[in-house]
Scaffold this active site. Structure first.
Site, PDB file in Angstrom:
ATOM      1  CE  LYS A 231       1.871  -3.028   1.126  1.00 37.19           C
ATOM      2  NZ  LYS A 231       2.918  -4.050   1.083  1.00 37.19           N
ATOM      3  NE  ARG A 265       4.432  -1.792   7.867  1.00 39.77           N
ATOM      4  CZ  ARG A 265       4.007  -0.818   7.065  1.00 39.77           C
ATOM      5  NH1 ARG A 265       3.173  -1.102   6.056  1.00 39.77           N
ATOM      6  NH2 ARG A 265       4.395   0.422   7.263  1.00 39.77           N
TER       7      ARG A 265
END
Length: 301
Positions: A231, A265
């Site tokens: 991210k 994830r």
């Protein structure tokens, strides 16, 4: 309170064709995007055969779960529901025939969710947090699990700068309200997973605070999914481009596990599985694969 205990009110969960005991088990979810403009892989698994092969390989590499997406969350061109179904349903069908890995589909549309469930998906990963008013009914009727994720407003749209007075409290309130909405529609509480939505309509400081205070999300008492892999909050914290964020992703992942996350994830399956299994071993949840070091008597020569 201990986030390890609070990882789920009901410890053992049957998800798809696998059982998970989140009191001492971490599930690694592989990210498979059948999109030409995905955030990380930029379309590497857009072709149907590539997407299916990536799912099967992820399972071979130790993933417990594959998350198949047909539309990225970030802003971009609108993809019709029909096109999204055409992207995800064939992958789900093919993977379900090849392996018992848990299959989830990342979608915010009830119509797509129903098609994915019909194809064999065991979980709907809704990054809009039940933004579609029909989503909870689809989940309730089907009996599958749902991931309720915090985000602000519809995916794919340009949005104003992220602002929160207290990001953790506001995310927590959102998730509690959406869980209540789901259960009111008939979704059993034991079928619900929550995700605070790192980076989804949040800036780097917000995502760092969510990570630091994730135990305040875990104490809702439902399994927590952490989607931290590669991210931008990791890239901005370390000044690393997307291909160079693995170390930061693994560090953030472990921080989330320490604070109660049990589903991770991740893009790099092999490295993430090793990290997850090492955490399980350190916590005493899992025995070493072998035990040899300093276990044999020393012989004087």
């Amino acid at each position: 309170m201990d986030p390890y205990v609070l990882a789920a009110e009901r410890t053992v969960h049957r998800i798809g064709r696998r059982d998970f005991d989140f009191s001492h088990q971490i599930a690694v979810m592989a990210v498979i995007n059948r999109t030409p403009d995905s955030f990380f892989d930029q379309g590497a698994t857009f072709a149907l055969d590539s997407a299916v092969a990536a799912c099967v390989q992820a399972a071979r590499n130790g993933a417990d779960w594959v998350d198949i997406g047909g539309v990225p969350f970030g802003r971009g061109p609108i993809v019709s529901a029909e096109e999204e179904i055409d992207r995800v349903a064939p992958v789900v069908r093919a993977v379900a025939a090849e392996t018992d890995v848990v299959i989830s589909v990342d979608t915010n549309r009830a119509e797509v969710a129903q098609a994915a469930i019909d194809a064999g998906a065991a979980v709907i990963n809704d990054t809009s947090g039940l933004g579609d008013p029909d989503m909870a009914d689809v989940i309730a009727r089907s009996g599958v699990h749902v991931v309720i994720t915090h985000s602000v407003g519809p995916p794919r749209m340009e949005k104003p700068a992220a602002r929160f007075d207290d990001v953790v409290n506001e995310v927590r309130e959102f998730l509690v309200e959406r869980v209540d909405r789901a259960t009111a529609a008939g979704v059993p509480r034991e079928k619900i997973i929550i995700d605070p939505g790192h980076d989804l309509d949040k800036n780097t400081l917000h995502s760092l605070e969510l990570t630091r205070r994730l135990d305040e999300i875990s104490d809702i008492g439902l399994p927590v999914l952490a989607a931290v892999s590669n991210k931008d909050f990791i890239g901005e914290s370390l000044e690393r481009a997307k291909p160079d964020r693995l170390a930061g992703s693994l560090a953030a992942m472990v921080m989330c596990v320490e604070r109660g996350a049990r589903i991770l994830r991740m893009h790099d399956v092999a490295a993430s599985v090793d990290a997850a299994r090492m955490v399980e071993s350190v916590m005493g949840w899992r025995k070493p694969v072998r035990l040899e070091h300093n276990t044999h008597p020393t012989h004087n020569v």
